[in-house]
Design an enzyme around this catalytic site. Structure first.
Site, PDB file in Angstrom:
ATOM      1  NE  ARG A 103     -46.639 -34.872 -18.821  1.00  0.00           N
ATOM      2  CZ  ARG A 103     -47.260 -36.201 -18.951  1.00  0.00           C
ATOM      3  NH1 ARG A 103     -47.282 -37.253 -20.162  1.00  0.00           N
ATOM      4  NH2 ARG A 103     -47.609 -36.952 -17.798  1.00  0.00           N
ATOM      5  CE1 TYR A 104     -46.706 -31.566 -17.845  1.00  0.00           C
ATOM      6  CE2 TYR A 104     -44.496 -30.836 -19.125  1.00  0.00           C
ATOM      7  CZ  TYR A 104     -45.115 -31.709 -18.158  1.00  0.00           C
ATOM      8  OH  TYR A 104     -44.680 -32.702 -17.551  1.00  0.00           O
ATOM      9  CG  ASP A 142     -39.881 -10.841 -38.907  1.00  0.00           C
ATOM     10  OD1 ASP A 142     -39.070 -10.007 -39.458  1.00  0.00           O
ATOM     11  OD2 ASP A 142     -39.051 -11.296 -38.000  1.00  0.00           O
ATOM     12  CB  THR A 173     -35.106   0.781 -38.977  1.00  0.00           C
ATOM     13  OG1 THR A 173     -34.422  -0.438 -39.268  1.00  0.00           O
ATOM     14  CG2 THR A 173     -35.066   0.757 -37.373  1.00  0.00           C
ATOM     15  CB  SER A 174     -37.340  -4.264 -39.233  1.00  0.00           C
ATOM     16  OG  SER A 174     -35.888  -4.306 -38.869  1.00  0.00           O
ATOM     17  CG  HIS A 212     -24.001 -27.271   8.579  1.00  0.00           C
ATOM     18  ND1 HIS A 212     -23.473 -26.890   7.442  1.00  0.00           N
ATOM     19  CD2 HIS A 212     -24.107 -26.264   9.743  1.00  0.00           C
ATOM     20  CE1 HIS A 212     -23.024 -25.421   7.711  1.00  0.00           C
ATOM     21  NE2 HIS A 212     -23.474 -25.219   9.102  1.00  0.00           N
ATOM     22  CB  SER A 268     -44.368 -46.639  -7.123  1.00  0.00           C
ATOM     23  OG  SER A 268     -43.827 -47.791  -7.915  1.00  0.00           O
ATOM     24  CE  LYS A 317     -42.455 -44.467  -4.176  1.00  0.00           C
ATOM     25  NZ  LYS A 317     -41.271 -44.649  -5.169  1.00  0.00           N
ATOM     26  NE  ARG A 332     -39.080 -15.107 -34.772  1.00  0.00           N
ATOM     27  CZ  ARG A 332     -38.702 -14.333 -35.465  1.00  0.00           C
ATOM     28  NH1 ARG A 332     -37.475 -13.786 -34.991  1.00  0.00           N
ATOM     29  NH2 ARG A 332     -39.527 -13.667 -36.119  1.00  0.00           N
TER      30      ARG A 332
END
Length: 490
Positions: A31-32, A107, A144-145, A193, A318, A324, A367
Site C-alpha cells: 500500500r505504501y 550470503d 571474515t564475513s 491537565h 466517514s 465529516k 534486516r
C-alpha cells in the site's frame, strides 16, 4: 436445530503467494510502496549485497595500492571495471547471488564468488591486457564475513538516514517552524491537565515542538558511523602471521576512514553496533516528539483550533457520515511512529548484545532496519501532509479565551503578592481569595474587574489588571515563537 457455524473464507482456487506479480505481505512494499520506495536503494537485501560488493572491491583495490598484495597496483581500466560491478549492479546480479547462495548457504560468500567471477570474465570486456584474473585470490583476503557486513551496513544506514530520512524530518520541522512564525501572535487558551490554563500563543507552542525536534536532529546529524576490518576475533591474527611487516591497525584504520566511517579499534568478531543503538534511540526519541505533536494537532482539530483545509486534505471522511473530514494524516502518522519506535527500540536493545565473540542474532535483526525507518518515513510524510492541510482558526481561539476569564486569577494573585511585599495592606490570602472567586464556576470580564477594583491595589496596578484580558495575558509568547530560528541573546 443446526448449530451455528463460523463464516469462514472460502477455499481459494489460487493462492495469492503464487501469483506471477508478487503480492506484498507488508504495507511498506504494498500500500505504501511509493513512500518507502527510496529506502529500497539502501536498506533492502539487494542494496546490502551491492554495498558488500563495494567493500570487497575497494578492499582489494586498497590492498593492491598499498602493496600488501604483491603484483603492483591495478591499471585505471581495471579499477574502473571493478567499480562498475557496483554501479552497474542490477537484477541479473541479484538473481545470480540468489542462485549462488542457494548452494553456499552463506550470503557474504556468494558476494565473494560474484566478484571473483566478474574478475575472471574481465578479459572478455577489457581484453588480454587486463590483470584482474591474476588477483582473484585477493578477493575477501584477510576478511571474515563480518568485516564486510559491518562496513556495508554502516554505509547503507548512513545513506538512508542522510538521503531519505533526514530530508523528510527536516521538512516537517521547517513546516512547524514556519507555522510557529505565522501564528506568533495567535493568543490561545492553554490546557494543563486538560483544564483551562494561562494563555499562550499557538506560535509559541509550535516553536516548542520545532525546538525539541531540532535538538534530536542535531544528535542524529552528528552520528558516528563506526567500522572495523580486523579478522575473525578482532586481533588481526591471520594478518600478522601472513604479513608480519605490515602495520595492520594503521592500514585498516586508513581503509575504514577512506569509506567515510569512524574506525573502531577494539571489537570482537563483530563491530559492536553501539553506534547503531545510539542512532536508533535518537530516531525513536524524534519519533515520539513528533508523535506527541500529531496527537496534539488531532486534539486542536477536535477543539476547532485548527481548521482542516478540505481541498488540501483531498479525502473522504466517514463512509456513512458525509459531514465529516477525519484528521487521518495525523492518525496515520501517530500509528506509524508507534510501529517505528517499537522496531527501533528492539534494534537498539538487541544489537548491543552478542554472546562472547559472536552470535548471529544481529544478522536477522539488522534486516529490519529498513522496516523501522520505512514506518518513520511514512509517518513523517503523513505528518507533513497533515500540516499542509490545516490553518489556525483565530476566531475560535479568541472565543475560547473570552469564555475563560478565570485564567487571569493567576496574574491577580501574583500582583497581590508583590503589593503585599511592598507593604500594601489588605493583600492577605491572595490564593484562597482567588480560589473562592474562580474555582468550580465561570466568571466574566465584569465580575473579574469588579473583584480587582475591590482589592485596594495601588492605582497603577489596578489599572493594569483591569485593562488585562485573556488574549493579552501571554507574557513573552509572541517573541518566543521565533526563538527556535533566532534564539534570544543575553
Amino acid at each position: 436445530m443446526s448449530s451455528a457455524r463460523l463464516a469462514l473464507l472460502p477455499v481459494p482456487t489460487r493462492h495469492l503467494y503464487d501469483l506471477s506479480d508478487p503480492v506484498a505481505l507488508g504495507p511498506l512494499d504494498g500500500r505504501y510502496r511509493s513512500v518507502a520506495r527510496p529506502l529500497v536503494d539502501f536498506l533492502s537485501e539487494p542494496a546490502l549485497n551491492r554495498a558488500r560488493v563495494h567493500v570487497e572491491v575497494e578492499w582489494l583495490i586498497f590492498l593492491l595500492e598499498a602493496a600488501v598484495i604483491p603484483g603492483g597496483a591495478l591499471s585505471g581500466d581495471d579499477v574502473a571495471y571493478l567499480r562498475r560491478i557496483v554501479t552497474d549492479f542490477d537484477g541479473e546480479d541479484i538473481a545470480e547471488l540468489a542462485r549462488t547462495e542457494a548452494v553456499t548457504k552463506h550470503d557474504v560468500k556468494a558476494v565473494e564468488y560474484l566478484v571473483r567471477q566478474r574478475m575472471e570474465d574481465a578479459p572478455a570486456v577489457l581484453g588480454s591486457q587486463t590483470r584482474l584474473p591474476e588477483f582473484v585470490q585477493g578477493v575477501h583476503i584477510f576478511c571474515t564475513s563480518e568485516d564486510i557486513n559491518n562496513l556495508a551496513y554502516a554505509l547503507t544506514v548512513r545513506q538512508a538516514v542522510e538521503e531519505c530520512w533526514l530530508p523528510a524530518a527536516r521538512a516537517v520541522v521547517d513546516r512547524i517552524d514556519q507555522m510557529a512564525c505565522d501564528n506568533a501572535d495567535a493568543a490561545m487558551l492553554a490546557h494543563t491537565h486538560g483544564q483551562p490554563a494561562t494563555p499562550v500563543t499557538m506560535g509559541k507552542e509550535l516553536a516548542v515542538v520545532a525546538h525539541r525536534l531540532s535538538r534530536q536532529l542535531r544528535r542524529i546529524e552528528a552520528t558516528e558511523y563506526l567500522g572495523k576490518i580486523n579478522g575473525a576475533t578482532g586481533t588481526w591474527a591471520a594478518h600478522v602471521v601472513s604479513c608480519p611487516d605490515v602495520d595492520w591497525p594503521g592500514l585498516t584504520r586508513r581503509f575504514v576512514e577512506s569509506l567515510g566511517l569512524t574506525w573502531n579499534p577494539l571489537t570482537t568478531q563483530i563491530e559492536s553496533h553501539d553506534w547503531q543503538a545510539e542512532l536508533y534511540a535518537d530516531m525513536a526519541r524524534f519519533n515520539r516528539i513528533a508523535h506527541n505533536f500529531a496527537t496534539d494537532a488531532w486534539t486542536y482539530i477536535s477543539l476547532g483550533y485548527f481548521h482542516q483545509n478540505l481541498a488540501a486534505q483531498g479525502s473522504t471522511g466517514s463512509s456513512t457520515m458525509p459531514h465529516k473530514v477525519n484528521p487521518i494524516r495525523f492518525e496515520n502518522a501517530e500509528a506509524n511512529f508507534e510501529v517505528s519506535c517499537a522496531l527501533l527500540d528492539s534494534l537498539a536493545a538487541t544489537l548491543v548484545t552478542s554472546r562472547m565473540q559472536r552470535d548471529l542474532t544481529d544478522s536477522t535483526t539488522q534486516r529490519n532496519i529498513g522496516v523501522a525507518l520505512g514506518h518513520s518515513l511514512l509517518a513523517l510524510t503523513n505528518l507533513a501532509r497533515g500540516i499542509d492541510g490545516i490553518d489556525v482558526d483565530r476566531e475560535v481561539l479568541l472565543r475560547d479565551l473570552d469564555a475563560n476569564w478565570e485564567v487571569l486569577g493567576e496574574a491577580i494573585q501574583q500582583a497581590m503578592r508583590v503589593a503585599a511585599l511592598s507593604g500594601v495592606e489588605g493583600m492577605d490570602n491572595p490564593y484562597e481569595r482567588l480560589k473562592e472567586l474562580t474555582r468550580g464556576h465561570r466568571i466574566d470580564a465584569a465580575q473579574l474587574r469588579q473583584f480587582v477594583s475591590s482589592l485596594g491595589l495601588p492605582s497603577e496596578v489596578e489599572e493594569r489588571l483591569v485593562a488585562l484580558s485573556p488574549a493579552d495575558y501571554i507574557g513573552y509568547a509572541r517573541e518566543q515563537a521565533s526563538w527556535h530560528s533566532t534564539p534570544p541573546t543575553a
